[in-house]
Design an enzyme around this catalytic site. Structure first.
Site, mmCIF file in Angstrom:
data_model
loop_
_atom_site.group_PDB
_atom_site.id
_atom_site.type_symbol
_atom_site.label_atom_id
_atom_site.label_comp_id
_atom_site.label_asym_id
_atom_site.label_seq_id
_atom_site.Cartn_x
_atom_site.Cartn_y
_atom_site.Cartn_z
ATOM 1 C CG ASP A 57 -1.938 -1.143 1.133
ATOM 2 O OD1 ASP A 57 -2.341 -1.626 0.018
ATOM 3 O OD2 ASP A 57 -2.553 -1.518 2.112
ATOM 4 C CE1 TYR A 111 4.515 -6.526 3.439
ATOM 5 C CE2 TYR A 111 4.097 -8.818 3.536
ATOM 6 C CZ TYR A 111 4.020 -7.490 2.890
ATOM 7 O OH TYR A 111 3.520 -7.566 1.676
#
Length: 266
Positions: A57, A111
């Site tokens: 994003d 992540y």
């Protein structure tokens, strides 16, 4: 010679409006495709079968995202040419892969979220993070977009260093906003704004949400496959990285000097 390339890329997500192409907006895909086209590595997206490993994003950075494409460009010159043609993306590793390779089908994704330590209860933070390990229905912790929300988190590691909690999360795949919603819950519990039992209930299906953590501290550390990439340090890459590092050092000196003024406290 025709071959299929997989290239590892890194980027500062603050410079882009996300990874996916959007008309007239700066995105990671659009800059990569522009660089590939500029150097003559591809002619069209469809002909090259261009693919992207993981969507990120707006504001989310990456150290190990992957793009793949068909090309006839000389392998030994590819990364140097791409780094010279692209301003905000770092190309640092390459692999020749089978024609059937599509980067979304990865073995694992890693992540990292960097959470400032201020006012947090470390014991509660670690306990809440541990709740997400294993297989769960993450409907309350993502935007499913019609996809199956049952996912498996292989491992979550928490390390406290340099004034922050480093939260590393490993899974084969993640749903949209999943990590940021998980971190929002972890943060709320560590600040005693939310009871850890509420997070347990949400994982069990109760209609509870905990907000969305900011995107900027989130980094896609790596996308892992069953093969190795060959890392390179072409001159244009080193030059870009050194310029970025010099800028960060200057900004840190500025901020540290400001915080050390007598009327300002950390």
């Amino acid at each position: 010679m025709h071959w299929r390339a997989a290239v590892k890329i890194a980027y500062d997500g603050r410079k882009f409006m996300g990874s996916q192409r959007q008309p007239d907006l700066p995105t990671v895909e659009s800059e990569v495709i522009s660089a590939l086209t500029q150097i003559g590595a591809i002619s069209t997206i469809d002909e090259s079968r261009f693919g992207f490993a993981s969507r990120t994003d707006k504001g989310v950075s990456a150290l190990g995202n992957v793009v793949a494409f068909d090309t006839e460009f000389r392998r030994e010159c590819l990364l140097q040419a791409l780094n010279a043609a692209s301003e905000n993306i770092y190309y640092y590793a390459v692999a020749e892969v089978p024609d059937t390779f599509y980067p979304r089908y990865a073995k694992e994704r890693w992540y990292r979220y960097v959470l400032p330590e201020r006012n947090k209860d470390e014991e509660l933070l670690r306990a809440c993070a541990g709740l997400f390990e294993g297989t769960h229905d993450f409907t309350r912790f993502c935007r499913p977009d019609g996809k199956d929300a049952v996912k498996t988190i292989k491992r979550i590691d928490v390390e406290h260093r340099n004034g922050a909690y480093i939260i590393d999360i490993h899974s084969r795949e993640f749903l949209r906003n999943m990590i940021r919603r998980m971190v929002a819950a972890i943060d709320d519990v560590s600040l005693r704004h939310t009871d850890i039992e509420d997070v347990k209930k949400a994982l069990e299906g109760e209609d509870k949400t905990f907000g969305l953590a900011p995107p900027e501290p989130l980094i896609l550390m790596d996308v892992i496959y069953d093969f190795e990439f060959q890392k390179e340090n072409p001159e244009p890459l080193v030059k870009k990285l050194n310029a970025c590092r010099d800028d960060v050092l200057c900004r840190m000196e500025f901020l540290d000097s400001l915080l050390n003024r007598e009327h300002i406290t950390k």
